[in-house]
Scaffold this motif. Structure first.
Motif, PDB file in Angstrom:
ATOM      1  N   VAL A 115      -7.803  -0.845  -0.012  1.00 34.45           N
ATOM      2  CA  VAL A 115      -7.937  -0.642   1.442  1.00 34.45           C
ATOM      3  C   VAL A 115      -9.273  -1.236   1.933  1.00 34.45           C
ATOM      4  O   VAL A 115      -9.329  -1.874   2.982  1.00 34.45           O
ATOM      5  CB  VAL A 115      -7.798   0.848   1.829  1.00 34.45           C
ATOM      6  CG1 VAL A 115      -7.965   1.041   3.332  1.00 34.45           C
ATOM      7  CG2 VAL A 115      -6.428   1.383   1.409  1.00 34.45           C
TER       8      VAL A 115
ATOM      9  N   MET B 188      -6.244   6.370  -7.541  1.00 35.09           N
ATOM     10  CA  MET B 188      -6.916   6.588  -6.253  1.00 35.09           C
ATOM     11  C   MET B 188      -8.014   5.553  -6.015  1.00 35.09           C
ATOM     12  O   MET B 188      -8.151   5.018  -4.919  1.00 35.09           O
ATOM     13  CB  MET B 188      -7.595   7.967  -6.243  1.00 35.09           C
ATOM     14  CG  MET B 188      -6.715   9.124  -6.013  1.00 35.09           C
ATOM     15  SD  MET B 188      -6.224   9.198  -4.287  1.00 35.09           S
ATOM     16  CE  MET B 188      -7.843   9.173  -3.490  1.00 35.09           C
ATOM     17  N   SER B 189      -8.825   5.306  -7.054  1.00 35.61           N
ATOM     18  CA  SER B 189      -9.914   4.341  -6.921  1.00 35.61           C
ATOM     19  C   SER B 189      -9.365   2.949  -6.651  1.00 35.61           C
ATOM     20  O   SER B 189      -9.890   2.221  -5.809  1.00 35.61           O
ATOM     21  CB  SER B 189     -10.747   4.299  -8.205  1.00 35.61           C
ATOM     22  OG  SER B 189     -11.386   5.515  -8.385  1.00 35.61           O
TER      23      SER B 189
ATOM     24  N   VAL C  98       0.941   4.372  -2.642  1.00 33.49           N
ATOM     25  CA  VAL C  98       0.765   5.779  -2.277  1.00 33.49           C
ATOM     26  C   VAL C  98       1.940   6.605  -2.803  1.00 33.49           C
ATOM     27  O   VAL C  98       1.766   7.725  -3.281  1.00 33.49           O
ATOM     28  CB  VAL C  98       0.603   5.935  -0.753  1.00 33.49           C
ATOM     29  CG1 VAL C  98       0.624   7.403  -0.344  1.00 33.49           C
ATOM     30  CG2 VAL C  98      -0.707   5.303  -0.294  1.00 33.49           C
TER      31      VAL C  98
ATOM     32  N   LEU D 283      -6.550   2.194  -5.236  1.00 36.18           N
ATOM     33  CA  LEU D 283      -6.021   2.176  -3.869  1.00 36.18           C
ATOM     34  C   LEU D 283      -7.160   2.068  -2.853  1.00 36.18           C
ATOM     35  O   LEU D 283      -7.087   1.295  -1.884  1.00 36.18           O
ATOM     36  CB  LEU D 283      -5.223   3.470  -3.639  1.00 36.18           C
ATOM     37  CG  LEU D 283      -4.549   3.671  -2.290  1.00 36.18           C
ATOM     38  CD1 LEU D 283      -3.572   2.540  -1.988  1.00 36.18           C
ATOM     39  CD2 LEU D 283      -3.814   5.010  -2.267  1.00 36.18           C
ATOM     40  N   THR D 284      -8.229   2.828  -3.086  1.00 33.08           N
ATOM     41  CA  THR D 284      -9.389   2.781  -2.179  1.00 33.08           C
ATOM     42  C   THR D 284      -9.989   1.374  -2.153  1.00 33.08           C
ATOM     43  O   THR D 284     -10.300   0.839  -1.079  1.00 33.08           O
ATOM     44  CB  THR D 284     -10.437   3.823  -2.620  1.00 33.08           C
ATOM     45  OG1 THR D 284      -9.823   5.106  -2.643  1.00 33.08           O
ATOM     46  CG2 THR D 284     -11.623   3.847  -1.671  1.00 33.08           C
ATOM     47  N   ALA D 285     -10.140   0.772  -3.329  1.00 30.86           N
ATOM     48  CA  ALA D 285     -10.659  -0.603  -3.397  1.00 30.86           C
ATOM     49  C   ALA D 285      -9.763  -1.544  -2.603  1.00 30.86           C
ATOM     50  O   ALA D 285     -10.241  -2.429  -1.885  1.00 30.86           O
ATOM     51  CB  ALA D 285     -10.757  -1.051  -4.859  1.00 30.86           C
TER      52      ALA D 285
ATOM     53  N   LEU E 272       0.829  -1.213   0.000  1.00 27.39           N
ATOM     54  CA  LEU E 272       0.000   0.000   0.000  1.00 27.39           C
ATOM     55  C   LEU E 272       0.863   1.263   0.000  1.00 27.39           C
ATOM     56  O   LEU E 272       0.590   2.215  -0.731  1.00 27.39           O
ATOM     57  CB  LEU E 272      -0.937   0.010   1.216  1.00 27.39           C
ATOM     58  CG  LEU E 272      -2.139  -0.938   1.128  1.00 27.39           C
ATOM     59  CD1 LEU E 272      -2.874  -0.997   2.463  1.00 27.39           C
ATOM     60  CD2 LEU E 272      -3.110  -0.510   0.019  1.00 27.39           C
TER      61      LEU E 272
END
Lengths: 90, 90, 90, 90
Positions: free
Chosen positions: D56, D49-50, D15, D52-54, D11
């Motif tokens: 997490v 971003m999407s 980032v 990464l959000t998925a 992760l």
């Protein structure tokens, strides 16, 4: 992007704040913050990204369409904006 | 929306297809299809909605900005589109 | 979707309201309302769609993960939800 | 986020790539690249971003729901994920 210098400085300031927020996520991950906390920060970055995107689209519209120097430039700027909107909406 | 009749008919046809897709979701729920199946249909409606939104934005740009009759109309059409983009991006 | 009957009825009611909103857009197009007005209605449908999608995802999580009958069912339900989240986020 | 060390490193690497992309946008603005070019880069960040959000969200589901140590922890982890999904979908 041939916007005025002032607009450019404003946009760069926004991008730098965005970078600061991303660094905040990096630190939160390092510190093993909760998923909920990380996701709140991600949502906040997402909001900032959308605002920035809206501002760049607005810049394209003002600079290259509304204030275009010739009718040919205006049509070209408009077609570019349509292409941009389509890509964004996909 | 004072777009040409032809554009209007095209948009209405798209909205009707969208309604058909929504009815498909209603039937899938009635038939107790799996969540995964329902969500695939919802994703498909979402895509159709975005495409329709892009088309209406494009219509606003062409009709009320690029082909505005007076410079005053053009500025007003442009400000409306900026307002629309900001609202959408929120 | 093997959710309880009560959840199913609630979801179907939401989908019907969504259909009503789409019909409102159809009428607004027929009546040649302004682009701005059409786009406000589209934004409202988009919000309703997201809420419905969140509710179906929540149903999948509750029914097929949290309240799964066996550990095997739970793992399967969880993998399905991961697949759903990934697809949605694309 | 008590995910395994390996997940955490992955992760953090994502980032950092995201930060690199943001710096690319900063440079593009400094170099006065076209709006279209800036917006393409913004769209690319949005995609990252999407994703990464998925990832997490998936981590929350795996760690705090599927592999929760007690039933109480699992219910709590599930409620947190529901809260997360609702916030994201707003």
């Amino acid at each position: 992007m041939s916007h005025t210098i002032r607009d450019k400085e404003k946009l760069i300031a926004r991008v730098r704040r965005l970078k600061g927020q991303i660094e905040g996520i990096e630190r939160a991950l390092e510190a093993e913050k909760s998923c909920g906390e990380i996701l709140r920060q991600l949502a906040s970055v997402r909001g900032a990204m959308s605002g920035l995107t809206a501002e760049v689209m607005e810049g394209q519209l003002r600079e290259h369409v509304l204030h275009a120097e010739t009718e040919t430039d205006r049509q070209r700027g408009g077609e570019e904006l349509i292409e941009i909107i389509r890509t964004y909406m996909k």
